[in-house]
Motif scaffolding. Structure first.
Motif, PDB file in Angstrom:
ATOM      1  N   LYS A   1      25.752  40.075 -37.053  1.00  0.00           N
ATOM      2  CA  LYS A   1      26.613  39.166 -37.804  1.00  0.00           C
ATOM      3  C   LYS A   1      25.830  37.912 -38.172  1.00  0.00           C
ATOM      4  O   LYS A   1      25.208  37.279 -37.324  1.00  0.00           O
ATOM      5  N   GLU A   2      25.876  37.593 -39.455  1.00  0.00           N
ATOM      6  CA  GLU A   2      25.161  36.435 -39.980  1.00  0.00           C
ATOM      7  C   GLU A   2      26.102  35.239 -40.086  1.00  0.00           C
ATOM      8  O   GLU A   2      27.264  35.387 -40.464  1.00  0.00           O
ATOM      9  N   SER A   3      25.584  34.068 -39.754  1.00  0.00           N
ATOM     10  CA  SER A   3      26.359  32.832 -39.878  1.00  0.00           C
ATOM     11  C   SER A   3      25.438  31.703 -40.325  1.00  0.00           C
ATOM     12  O   SER A   3      24.219  31.864 -40.389  1.00  0.00           O
TER      13      SER A   3
ATOM     14  N   THR B   1      11.139  42.330 -29.951  1.00  0.00           N
ATOM     15  CA  THR B   1      12.149  41.868 -29.000  1.00  0.00           C
ATOM     16  C   THR B   1      12.917  43.092 -28.495  1.00  0.00           C
ATOM     17  O   THR B   1      12.751  44.199 -29.025  1.00  0.00           O
ATOM     18  N   PRO B   2      13.795  42.941 -27.515  1.00  0.00           N
ATOM     19  CA  PRO B   2      14.578  44.096 -27.051  1.00  0.00           C
ATOM     20  C   PRO B   2      15.541  44.640 -28.091  1.00  0.00           C
ATOM     21  O   PRO B   2      16.052  45.757 -27.941  1.00  0.00           O
ATOM     22  N   PHE B   3      15.823  43.859 -29.161  1.00  0.00           N
ATOM     23  CA  PHE B   3      16.827  44.287 -30.126  1.00  0.00           C
ATOM     24  C   PHE B   3      16.308  44.493 -31.546  1.00  0.00           C
ATOM     25  O   PHE B   3      17.000  45.054 -32.387  1.00  0.00           O
ATOM     26  N   ALA B   4      15.084  44.059 -31.862  1.00  0.00           N
ATOM     27  CA  ALA B   4      14.559  44.207 -33.221  1.00  0.00           C
ATOM     28  C   ALA B   4      13.092  43.818 -33.262  1.00  0.00           C
ATOM     29  O   ALA B   4      12.559  43.224 -32.317  1.00  0.00           O
ATOM     30  N   ILE B   5      12.446  44.154 -34.391  1.00  0.00           N
ATOM     31  CA  ILE B   5      11.088  43.694 -34.667  1.00  0.00           C
ATOM     32  C   ILE B   5      11.165  42.656 -35.774  1.00  0.00           C
ATOM     33  O   ILE B   5      11.766  42.903 -36.824  1.00  0.00           O
ATOM     34  N   ILE B   6      10.566  41.500 -35.557  1.00  0.00           N
ATOM     35  CA  ILE B   6      10.648  40.401 -36.503  1.00  0.00           C
ATOM     36  C   ILE B   6       9.278  40.183 -37.126  1.00  0.00           C
ATOM     37  O   ILE B   6       8.284  39.991 -36.417  1.00  0.00           O
ATOM     38  N   GLY B   7       9.216  40.227 -38.450  1.00  0.00           N
ATOM     39  CA  GLY B   7       7.958  40.012 -39.159  1.00  0.00           C
ATOM     40  C   GLY B   7       8.010  38.712 -39.940  1.00  0.00           C
ATOM     41  O   GLY B   7       8.947  38.486 -40.691  1.00  0.00           O
ATOM     42  N   ILE B   8       6.987  37.865 -39.756  1.00  0.00           N
ATOM     43  CA  ILE B   8       6.975  36.583 -40.463  1.00  0.00           C
ATOM     44  C   ILE B   8       5.594  36.280 -41.029  1.00  0.00           C
ATOM     45  O   ILE B   8       4.587  36.807 -40.559  1.00  0.00           O
TER      46      ILE B   8
ATOM     47  N   PHE C   1      16.320  44.081 -42.894  1.00  0.00           N
ATOM     48  CA  PHE C   1      16.829  43.109 -43.857  1.00  0.00           C
ATOM     49  C   PHE C   1      16.068  41.802 -43.710  1.00  0.00           C
ATOM     50  O   PHE C   1      15.381  41.562 -42.702  1.00  0.00           O
ATOM     51  N   ASP C   2      16.189  40.934 -44.725  1.00  0.00           N
ATOM     52  CA  ASP C   2      15.558  39.618 -44.694  1.00  0.00           C
ATOM     53  C   ASP C   2      16.568  38.569 -44.265  1.00  0.00           C
ATOM     54  O   ASP C   2      17.730  38.610 -44.673  1.00  0.00           O
ATOM     55  N   LEU C   3      16.103  37.640 -43.456  1.00  0.00           N
ATOM     56  CA  LEU C   3      16.926  36.493 -43.052  1.00  0.00           C
ATOM     57  C   LEU C   3      16.355  35.266 -43.735  1.00  0.00           C
ATOM     58  O   LEU C   3      15.166  34.968 -43.613  1.00  0.00           O
ATOM     59  N   GLU C   4      17.220  34.543 -44.463  1.00  0.00           N
ATOM     60  CA  GLU C   4      16.777  33.370 -45.197  1.00  0.00           C
ATOM     61  C   GLU C   4      17.011  32.100 -44.402  1.00  0.00           C
ATOM     62  O   GLU C   4      17.813  32.063 -43.464  1.00  0.00           O
ATOM     63  N   ALA C   5      16.288  31.041 -44.780  1.00  0.00           N
ATOM     64  CA  ALA C   5      16.365  29.759 -44.081  1.00  0.00           C
ATOM     65  C   ALA C   5      17.792  29.226 -44.055  1.00  0.00           C
ATOM     66  O   ALA C   5      18.552  29.390 -45.015  1.00  0.00           O
ATOM     67  N   GLY C   6      18.159  28.598 -42.940  1.00  0.00           N
ATOM     68  CA  GLY C   6      19.488  28.009 -42.798  1.00  0.00           C
ATOM     69  C   GLY C   6      20.527  28.968 -42.273  1.00  0.00           C
ATOM     70  O   GLY C   6      21.717  28.654 -42.272  1.00  0.00           O
ATOM     71  N   ASN C   7      20.078  30.135 -41.802  1.00  0.00           N
ATOM     72  CA  ASN C   7      21.014  31.141 -41.306  1.00  0.00           C
ATOM     73  C   ASN C   7      20.661  31.606 -39.889  1.00  0.00           C
ATOM     74  O   ASN C   7      19.533  31.448 -39.421  1.00  0.00           O
ATOM     75  N   VAL C   8      21.661  32.184 -39.243  1.00  0.00           N
ATOM     76  CA  VAL C   8      21.518  32.712 -37.886  1.00  0.00           C
ATOM     77  C   VAL C   8      22.099  34.122 -37.859  1.00  0.00           C
ATOM     78  O   VAL C   8      23.124  34.377 -38.498  1.00  0.00           O
ATOM     79  N   VAL C   9      21.458  35.024 -37.147  1.00  0.00           N
ATOM     80  CA  VAL C   9      22.040  36.363 -36.954  1.00  0.00           C
ATOM     81  C   VAL C   9      22.146  36.634 -35.456  1.00  0.00           C
ATOM     82  O   VAL C   9      21.239  36.332 -34.692  1.00  0.00           O
TER      83      VAL C   9
ATOM     84  N   LEU D   1      11.096  32.525 -44.230  1.00  0.00           N
ATOM     85  CA  LEU D   1      11.770  33.815 -44.413  1.00  0.00           C
ATOM     86  C   LEU D   1      11.225  34.779 -43.368  1.00  0.00           C
ATOM     87  O   LEU D   1      10.029  34.829 -43.128  1.00  0.00           O
ATOM     88  N   VAL D   2      12.111  35.532 -42.738  1.00  0.00           N
ATOM     89  CA  VAL D   2      11.664  36.550 -41.788  1.00  0.00           C
ATOM     90  C   VAL D   2      12.297  37.889 -42.133  1.00  0.00           C
ATOM     91  O   VAL D   2      13.401  37.953 -42.679  1.00  0.00           O
ATOM     92  N   GLY D   3      11.563  38.951 -41.822  1.00  0.00           N
ATOM     93  CA  GLY D   3      12.091  40.293 -41.989  1.00  0.00           C
ATOM     94  C   GLY D   3      12.466  40.840 -40.629  1.00  0.00           C
ATOM     95  O   GLY D   3      11.701  40.699 -39.670  1.00  0.00           O
TER      96      GLY D   3
END
Length: 252
Positions: A209-211, A114-121, A193-201, A143-145
């Protein structure tokens, strides 16, 4: 002139030999595709094959569902674009896209630039927004990295922000907070970093910022899921009407 003609022939031949990565199972409004080596976009049709190198774009009133060969699905929302660089590599250049990715092993994991990061799933359900004023990743399942394209992220985890907010609210009046000019706590500096289910960054340059996943997002995800399910049913109906030799076009 001769060199240009040879180049065009090479690009045209390469586009014909490109591997199929999926097919279009639903089209709403105007959706176009530009193949690798082509200089113009053409209108996307139902059941059309999508190949490596294709760039798919939707208009301000367009949407599309693309079923990938491994059983995954991608929904392009309005004013969105995806470049299918390879079977395991996509580039979302704009807009909002819903991804429903089937389970994959580490060797075949999917990467989305993406224009702001690389997402690995490996296998998950999530949306990526690459809109000008809304760069974010919302993860419902799996889970995504997330990896930075440049410098380290300044990452504010939701638990840290919640504790800080609670402490400030307990200890100070609004006037005292204003007078002291309190700022957010010190962030975690990290390249990935890893983003876990149920969260938004959400992203603002390198500040992340994570929420918590919001209730209104459930309705949005359900709408995307409905589009995918409807497209599968439609494709099944069309397949049953077609001669057996032609069914491979829609049965991915």
């Amino acid at each position: 002139m001769k060199t240009m003609i040879l180049t065009l022939i090479f690009l045209f031949t390469a586009s014909l030999n490109a591997a199929v990565v999926g097919s279009v199972s639903k089209v709403v409004g105007s959706v176009k595709v530009k193949s690798e080596g082509s200089f113009k976009k053409s209108k996307v049709k139902l059941s059309q094959e999508i190949k490596e190198g294709d760039l798919v774009t939707t208009s301000s009133k367009g949407m599309a569902v693309i079923n990938l060969v491994d059983g995954s699905s991608v929904v392009l929302d309005k004013s969105s674009s995806i470049h299918f660089a390879a079977n395991n590599s996509l580039e979302q250049t704009g807009g909002k896209v819903f991804y429903k990715i089937t389970s994959r092993d580490a060797k075949n994991s999917l990467k989305i630039k993406t224009p702001f990061a690389i997402i690995g799933i490996k296998g998950t359900t999530f949306t990526v927004s690459a809109e000008k004023d809304n760069e974010s990743v919302a993860l419902k399942e799996g889970l995504v990295g997330i990896k930075s394209l440049k410098e380290e992220f300044k990452l504010y985890r939701k638990e840290m922000m919640a504790k800080y907010k609670s402490f400030v609210e307990d200890q100070m009046s609004e006037y005292e907070k204003f007078k002291k000019g309190l700022t957010d706590p010190k962030p975690e500096l990290t390249k990935e970093f890893d983003l876990e289910a149920g969260n938004v960054v959400s992203f603002a340059d390198n500040v992340v910022k994570e929420s918590k996943f919001k209730e209104k997002m459930d309705a949005e995800f359900e709408a995307y899921e409905k589009m995918i399910n409807e497209s599968f049913e439609k494709a099944k109906e069309e397949s049953e009407k077609m001669p057996s030799d032609d069914k491979s076009v829609v049965e991915h």
